[in-house]
Scaffold this active site. Structure first.
Site, PDB file in Angstrom:
ATOM      1  N   SER B 150       0.858   6.516   4.486  1.00  0.00           N
ATOM      2  CA  SER B 150       0.854   8.129   4.121  1.00  0.00           C
ATOM      3  C   SER B 150       1.811   8.820   4.862  1.00  0.00           C
ATOM      4  CB  SER B 150      -0.539   8.554   4.108  1.00  0.00           C
ATOM      5  OG  SER B 150      -0.561   9.608   3.170  1.00  0.00           O
ATOM      6  N   ASP B 228      -3.868   4.611  -6.225  1.00  0.00           N
ATOM      7  CA  ASP B 228      -3.923   5.598  -5.228  1.00  0.00           C
ATOM      8  C   ASP B 228      -3.914   6.886  -6.134  1.00  0.00           C
ATOM      9  OD1 ASP B 228      -3.424   7.502  -3.414  1.00  0.00           O
ATOM     10  OD2 ASP B 228      -2.096   5.958  -2.231  1.00  0.00           O
ATOM     11  N   HIS B 265      -5.729   4.429  -1.873  1.00  0.00           N
ATOM     12  CA  HIS B 265      -5.297   4.978  -0.650  1.00  0.00           C
ATOM     13  C   HIS B 265      -5.840   4.839   0.765  1.00  0.00           C
ATOM     14  CE1 HIS B 265      -1.861   7.784   0.818  1.00  0.00           C
ATOM     15  NE2 HIS B 265      -2.729   8.274   1.517  1.00  0.00           N
TER      16      HIS B 265
END
Lengths: 288, 288
Positions: B150, B228, B265
């Site tokens: 991320s 996600d 995620h």
């Protein structure tokens, strides 16, 4: 539906379900996590039950043990039960980390007020598996093994011996091997089971193994960290007592105790040896 | 000693050190975890730097990513830096999860009051590695790769492009691929770097890759979960922008983007693909 799915998480090619259900045995809502390996269109997936230690919810091992990597690789499901009823609202259940909430000790309590809810023995080895088999009929609870950590290692060994033939194999990480003679066991057995020491013995792996004369039992794999303070300092775990008891009858030479240098009591220890334990169980689950 | 060892934990046959040191770049005390694989009597251990995402400390990935299993298996060290200075005591640094503490965004801030402490770019790619190399001289920071998740995936890509030749390889899990054009990036770039968009571009992987004409670059491995919500719902991640930019010049065909069905995620996503990323990096670290 017996179980409500709170979360469905894709992981390692399989599915992790975070489930809730109403237990008749604990008379509370119970949480359980189940990992299904890839290709669970198979109608018969072997199951490993992993019992957690003091204070844990199903999420601790789910997040930190990495059982799922090997479950995916070899093709078995993993069931992560909780460690006690939660929210039974019994006075005193939240006073200490090693009794009450998070510390059901995998017994059926006989003492008031605990006996109404704290029946984790019947829950884990009975109701939970029966209900999971009903709702998820690809799970084959006739081909099931059991393992666990600390209190859960004791719970796995205890449940294995008390249910002859039910579990194909058993292993344990730093189990409380002789709970009748350590502080954690004395506290929980005393308050859940009362003063009748024969009842304590009926759950104590070191007592239970003494009566096994059958030489055709599976090997028992145990890992114990040498730097685990609950082992060397507090003598809560006592795997040597268990090994010594095993030498008397049918289990002679069949308890594979590995005292591993440098390791502690944490999930860093557990995850380091999960591969060895997975390889142990798949032999007996027909997955090798 | 540059680093103080707060904890030394045996895991997967290696050692996990939880370290603290005083950073000259952030002017705060900083935490970092380092995993040393077995047999680090070797004088030259390759290193993988893992940059974490928003809100994380070094412990999240250390506990949940499963990197150590593969680092132990293949023989590389893993460095888990923190995601921001902590305790800089700047007004507003703890107001939101996506700016300030836990959200250093791997830039050197140019704007007051952040520029005094929020210099995670120089910290992660410079000071931290230099100091680790000094104290732990078995770590070979001339043979180092980088990855992250991320915000950390963006940090890895950004650091890779901004330091040509420094990293042998790069990969990313659900990276913020084009931060100049998403809410997370706009917020952090705007407050740390001000309104000069050319400065934003100098950190943006999708802008940086456009200028690479060298065809001899390593492949870039990216995984992105299709479920996600930061990807499909919020468009914070935009890996397609990065792939499109890569097609223009030297990286044509070299960004291996895997959109994986069902994955979210979380660390359950990361741990599922760590093996693929480990195998990617060991090719370039000479460990295959």
């Amino acid at each position: 539906m017996l179980f409500t799915t709170d979360e469905e998480i894709t992981q390692f090619g399989g599915k992790l379900l975070k489930l809730t259900h109403e237990s008749l045995v604990t008379k509370t809502s119970m949480n359980v996590n189940v990992f299904f390996p890839p290709s669970t269109t198979s109608s018969s997936v072997p199951v490993l039950v992993y019992l957690s230690g003091l204070t844990c919810t199903p999420n601790n091992a789910t997040e930190k043990s990495f059982w799922q990597y090997f479950a995916s690789k070899y093709g078995f499901a993993v069931v992560f039960p909780d460690t006690s009823p939660r929210g039974a609202n019994i006075e005193g259940e939240n006073e200490s980390y090693d009794f009450g909430t998070g510390a059901g000790f995998y017994v059926d309590a006989t003492q008031e007020p605990w006996s109404h809810n704290y029946n984790m023995y019947s829950y884990v080895h009975g109701e939970l598996q029966e209900k999971l088999a009903q709702q998820f009929n690809q799970l084959n609870f006739n081909n099931v093994s059991i393992t666990g950590h600390s209190m859960g290692g004791y719970g796995a060994l205890s449940g294995f011996f008390k249910n002859p033939g039910k579990y194909k194999s058993v292993s344990a990480f730093a189990p409380i091997s002789n709970p009748s003679t350590c502080a954690w066991g004395e506290k929980c057995f005393g308050r859940y089971l009362g003063e009748d020491k024969s009842l304590w013995s009926s759950y104590d792996p070191t007592e239970l193994i003494k009566s096994y004369t059958d030489c055709n039992q599976p090997d028992i794999l145990i890992h114990q960290g040498a730097k685990d303070p609950f082992y060397w300092r507090d003598h809560q775990l006592q795997p040597e007592n268990f090994v010594k008891a095993a030498e008397e009858l049918g289990y002679k030479g069949k308890v594979l105790l590995n005292i591993v240098d440098g390791y502690d009591h944490s999930y860093f220890f557990i995850s380091s040896f999960v591969e060895d334990h997975a390889k142990h169980h798949i032999k007996y689950l027909g997955l090798e």
